[in-house]
Each structure stands twice: as C-alpha cells, then as structure tokens.
Scaffold this active site. Structure first.
Site, PDB file in Angstrom:
ATOM      1  N   ASN A   7      49.746  36.596  47.196  1.00  0.00           N
ATOM      2  CA  ASN A   7      50.405  35.823  46.148  1.00  0.00           C
ATOM      3  C   ASN A   7      51.791  35.454  46.679  1.00  0.00           C
ATOM      4  O   ASN A   7      52.691  36.296  46.727  1.00  0.00           O
ATOM      5  CB  ASN A   7      50.510  36.660  44.868  1.00  0.00           C
ATOM      6  CG  ASN A   7      51.088  35.856  43.710  1.00  0.00           C
ATOM      7  OD1 ASN A   7      51.506  34.705  43.882  1.00  0.00           O
ATOM      8  ND2 ASN A   7      51.119  36.455  42.540  1.00  0.00           N
ATOM      9  N   ARG A  88      46.353  33.267  45.925  1.00  0.00           N
ATOM     10  CA  ARG A  88      46.459  32.913  44.518  1.00  0.00           C
ATOM     11  C   ARG A  88      47.207  31.582  44.407  1.00  0.00           C
ATOM     12  O   ARG A  88      48.282  31.428  44.979  1.00  0.00           O
ATOM     13  CB  ARG A  88      47.252  33.981  43.773  1.00  0.00           C
ATOM     14  CG  ARG A  88      47.444  33.593  42.331  1.00  0.00           C
ATOM     15  CD  ARG A  88      48.661  34.228  41.734  1.00  0.00           C
ATOM     16  NE  ARG A  88      48.817  33.798  40.364  1.00  0.00           N
ATOM     17  CZ  ARG A  88      49.976  33.762  39.739  1.00  0.00           C
ATOM     18  NH1 ARG A  88      51.082  34.124  40.351  1.00  0.00           N
ATOM     19  NH2 ARG A  88      50.044  33.365  38.491  1.00  0.00           N
ATOM     20  N   HIS A 177      46.354  32.309  33.877  1.00  0.00           N
ATOM     21  CA  HIS A 177      45.791  33.673  33.904  1.00  0.00           C
ATOM     22  C   HIS A 177      44.269  33.644  34.034  1.00  0.00           C
ATOM     23  O   HIS A 177      43.595  34.616  33.680  1.00  0.00           O
ATOM     24  CB  HIS A 177      46.117  34.463  32.611  1.00  0.00           C
ATOM     25  CG  HIS A 177      47.556  34.824  32.439  1.00  0.00           C
ATOM     26  ND1 HIS A 177      48.164  34.844  31.212  1.00  0.00           N
ATOM     27  CD2 HIS A 177      48.499  35.203  33.341  1.00  0.00           C
ATOM     28  CE1 HIS A 177      49.439  35.210  31.352  1.00  0.00           C
ATOM     29  NE2 HIS A 177      49.658  35.423  32.629  1.00  0.00           N
ATOM     30  N   ARG A 236      59.326  33.819  26.902  1.00  0.00           N
ATOM     31  CA  ARG A 236      58.870  32.477  26.506  1.00  0.00           C
ATOM     32  C   ARG A 236      58.557  32.453  25.011  1.00  0.00           C
ATOM     33  O   ARG A 236      58.063  33.433  24.470  1.00  0.00           O
ATOM     34  CB  ARG A 236      57.607  32.078  27.272  1.00  0.00           C
ATOM     35  CG  ARG A 236      57.824  31.916  28.751  1.00  0.00           C
ATOM     36  CD  ARG A 236      56.589  31.306  29.408  1.00  0.00           C
ATOM     37  NE  ARG A 236      56.592  31.597  30.827  1.00  0.00           N
ATOM     38  CZ  ARG A 236      55.596  32.191  31.466  1.00  0.00           C
ATOM     39  NH1 ARG A 236      54.482  32.523  30.838  1.00  0.00           N
ATOM     40  NH2 ARG A 236      55.694  32.415  32.759  1.00  0.00           N
ATOM     41  N   GLU A 379      43.661  41.121  39.289  1.00  0.00           N
ATOM     42  CA  GLU A 379      43.561  39.753  39.816  1.00  0.00           C
ATOM     43  C   GLU A 379      43.431  39.748  41.334  1.00  0.00           C
ATOM     44  O   GLU A 379      42.717  38.919  41.895  1.00  0.00           O
ATOM     45  CB  GLU A 379      44.808  38.956  39.396  1.00  0.00           C
ATOM     46  CG  GLU A 379      44.808  38.625  37.917  1.00  0.00           C
ATOM     47  CD  GLU A 379      46.187  38.291  37.371  1.00  0.00           C
ATOM     48  OE1 GLU A 379      46.985  39.238  37.186  1.00  0.00           O
ATOM     49  OE2 GLU A 379      46.460  37.123  37.127  1.00  0.00           O
TER      50      GLU A 379
END
Ligand code: ADP
Length: 393
Positions: A7, A88, A177, A236, A379
């Site tokens: 990532n 990713r 996601h 957020r 992930e």
C-alpha cells in the site's frame, strides 16, 4: 508461494509478505516520511521489531532497503522467492471491476484516474514504478478499492444531478473499502457455509462505510463519489447538504477547497466532540459525562443505524450484519449501541458474546431476527490472494 502486499502513499510504503500456503505473514512493516527529513522504517517479523532512521529520497530507495533487509534477516534467501506483488489502488473508476495484472495500459489508466483520487492514485504509481525498477521480472497485480462496488445498479450509483455530469465527467457513486467488504463477505460466507446471503457489512474505522451485499455482490454502499459521503467518521462529516459549502465560503471567506478540507479533516467525531477523532477518546468522554462526546457518539451511532435500516429494506431483509475495522472489531460499546437501536427490526445482541475484540464471533442472541458477527478484516491478505489467483492463471 510468497506474495507481497503493498500500500503505497505519497510519502509512505506499507508492506506484508505472505506465505500463501499457510496464509502466514512472514514480515510486515512501514516506510515513512519518504522524501521528507526524518524518514524511517519499521519491520516486524516473528517476535522482532526493527526501527531505523534512514535517508529515503524516494520510493525506490525504500523498496531497495526493504528487499536488502528481507535477505539480511534471512526471511528469504533470494528475491526470486517473491512470486508476485499486489498493489492496493484506491480508484479504479468505471474501468475496473476486478483486480488485474499490471501492464503499461493499467498504469496509464490509474494515472488518468488521478482526477478522482488526487492524493492516492499518483502515490500508488510511485510504489508500482519503484518495484518495477528493482524487481522488473516479478508479476504485479492491481487491487482496486472501488472494484467490488461496480456491481451496483445505475439507480443506486447515480446522483440525481444533470445526467451529463455522469457521462462527461464520471460523476457517480464509486464506493470505497471494497477490498475489505469483499473479504468480509467471503469470510462470513465460508463461516456460515452459504453463498446466498444478504449481508450488511459495517467497516467502522477512522474512515467508515456500510455496504449491502447480496449473493456475494455489492448492491449499495455508503461512500460516494469520494470517501467523504456516508456515515459520520473520525474526521469526515459523512452525508451533508452541499449548500453548506457556499454558505460557509461566504461566512468565513474560504474557498470551496478549504470548506471541503474542513469536511474531510475537521468534522465527524472530531468536529462534534471538539476533542478527538479517536473513538477510544470519545468513549472515555461518554463515560465521564462529557456532553460533546455524548453528542458525537449519538450522532455516530445514529448515522450507522440509518444506513443499516436503509440497506435492510433494500436487501429485502438481512441474514447477517458484520462489524469490522478498528471500531467495528474493538468497540463492544459502539456495537451494543447500534444493535440496541435496531430492536424494532427484531435484531438482538448477546451482551456476553459482544465482549470480544478482533475475533470472528457471533454476537447476536438466539432470539435475534438476523445474525450479527464481528469479522476481523484483512485487506492485505485479500490483495495477496487476488495476486496469487491472477498470476496462477
Ligand atoms: P483506518 O481507517 O485508519 O484504517 P482503523 O480501522 O485502524 O482506521 O480504526 C481506527 C479507529 O478504531 C479509531 O477511531 C480507534 O479509536 C478505533 N479503535 C481501535 N481500538 C479500539 C478499541 N479498543 N476500542 C474502541 N475503538 C477502538
């Protein structure tokens, strides 16, 4: 076979190397502050953790040091042992509904999608190029966060705005996601030995999203054109009325970008609690009677409950609700509050079973109208599994 999951961010590179037969993590870690003063790495393997400050001018430096260390620490004997690398990628736009082998065309497409993910896609390319330079023969695969959501129907992914914004500029819901939600759907299907499940997957981390999944396919998801939409998150705001933007621009003399930055970085749990974006701090505040924390917690829980209720109807009922990521896996408090608010749907929690962290566990009571599970996400493993599958084809 050994597969590396990567990532890459603009100044960071996170990695995990898997032995795919056992799905064991051989080594994992992070290179930070690449191209910035004070760069360093952390490498974890077995019971060891090595941290060192090193000069990292760019991502290629990080990859070179990483591979040297893997040999020096005898985690691998030669670089040929790394059979593939999975990257990713945050945004795959409308082009990518599955993971793919990385070619020049794929790199070009990822770069062309930078408009939609300016902080992420160009950084992923830095990671890909660095590995291409150092390991030119090793196959590489791109795994997109948006791909899983490409099965949504048009009525679920379009916004009711002028249609040409979609056809000309790609304005639509993409969702994020996806790799995590896909992993959760796979894991719970294996656990329950059923593929025909109606699942509501709640990825509650610092960022958060809820996804409705039917027979393994995404039907709807809470994040939108960007990861700003949906539930309340750490910093957020989630869903808001867009008219707030020009209003605050005028009141505070800000640009649109500055207001969006406030929506992304100064809102959510942080904005309401006026203290912290971290769910643990909010929980402490709730326990000590802090009014702003109590309000932030209530708004957070309500925003999740509203999406679950919406998806319950969209799916025509639900077989299993899954909680995952930092908060979903580790906060019995938040899970209990959410499930208790779903009582009118006949969903009931087993308080004792709910007292669990990061372990695949059924937390619904036997009287509950649907199952509720904690399912730890992974992930990185999903990226490695996709990579293995594609290079084996
Ligand atoms: P990211 O989106 O950055 O990957 P994570 O999935 O790591 O985020 O989730 C981070 C969130 O998980 C933080 O809000 C943190 O407070 C929360 N979290 C982690 N451990 C716990 C815990 N034991 N109890 C409550 N919340 C927790």
């Amino acid at each position: 076979m050994k597969i590396m999951s990567i990532n890459a961010g603009s100044s960071s590179l996170k990695f995990s190397l898997y032995e795919m037969d056992s799905k064991e993590v051989l080594v994992s870690g992070l290179f930070e502050r690449i191209g910035i003063e004070g760069s360093k790495y952390v490498i974890k393997y077995q019971d060891y953790k090595i941290t060192e400050e090193v000069e990292l001018k760019n991502h290629t430096d990080a990859v070179k040091i990483l591979l040297e260390k893997l040999i020096e620490l005898k985690i691998i004997d030669s670089l040929e042992e790394i059979d593939g690398i999975g990257h990713r990628i945050v945004h795959g736009g409308m082009e990518y509904s599955k993971s793919v082998m990385i070619t020049n065309k794929v790199i070009e497409d990822i770069l062309n999608l930078s408009d939609l993910a300016p902080l992420h896609n160009p950084a992923h390319i830095l990671g890909i190029k660095a590995f291409q330079e150092v390991l030119p023969k090793t196959p590489m695969v791109a795994v997109f966060d948006t791909a899983f959501h490409q099965t949504m129907e048009k009525e679920n992914y379009l916004y009711a705005v002028p249609y040409e914004w979609y056809t000309k500029y790609g304005v639509r819901k993409y969702g994020f996601h996806g790799t995590s939600h896909r992993y959760i759907a796979k894991k719970i299907s294996e656990e329950l030995k059923r593929d025909d499940l109606r699942i509501i997957s709640c990825h509650l981390g610092n960022g958060g999203s809820i996804t409705a999944i039917k027979d393994g396919k995404c039907i709807d998801t809470s994040m939108g054109f960007t990861p700003l939409a949906g539930i309340v998150m750490g910093t957020r705001c989630g869903d808001v009325d867009a008219s707030i933007i020009p209003y605050i621009m005028e009141k505070e003399g800000k640009s649109a970008g500055e207001v969006i930055n406030d929506f992304n970085k100064k809102s959510g749990l942080l904005g309401i609690s006026m203290k912290s974006s971290d769910a643990r701090d909010i929980e402490d505040g709730v326990n000590s009677g802090d009014e702003q924390c109590i309000l932030a917690d209530e708004m957070y829980v309500n925003s999740v409950v509203k999406y679950i209720a919406q998806y319950y109807v969209e799916l025509g009922g639900v077989d299993v609700i899954c909680f995952t990521a930092g908060i979903g896996e580790n906060s019995p408090h938040t899970r209990r509050r959410i499930i208790e608010k779903l009582a009118s749907l006949g969903i009931k929690i087993d308080l004792e079973a709910n007292n669990v962290r990061s372990k695949l566990t059924k937390i619904s009571s036997n009287e509950s109208s649907c199952l509720v599970y904690v399912v730890p996400t992974d992930e990185e493993l999903m990226i490695a599994m996709d990579t293995l599958e594609i290079i084996n084809r």
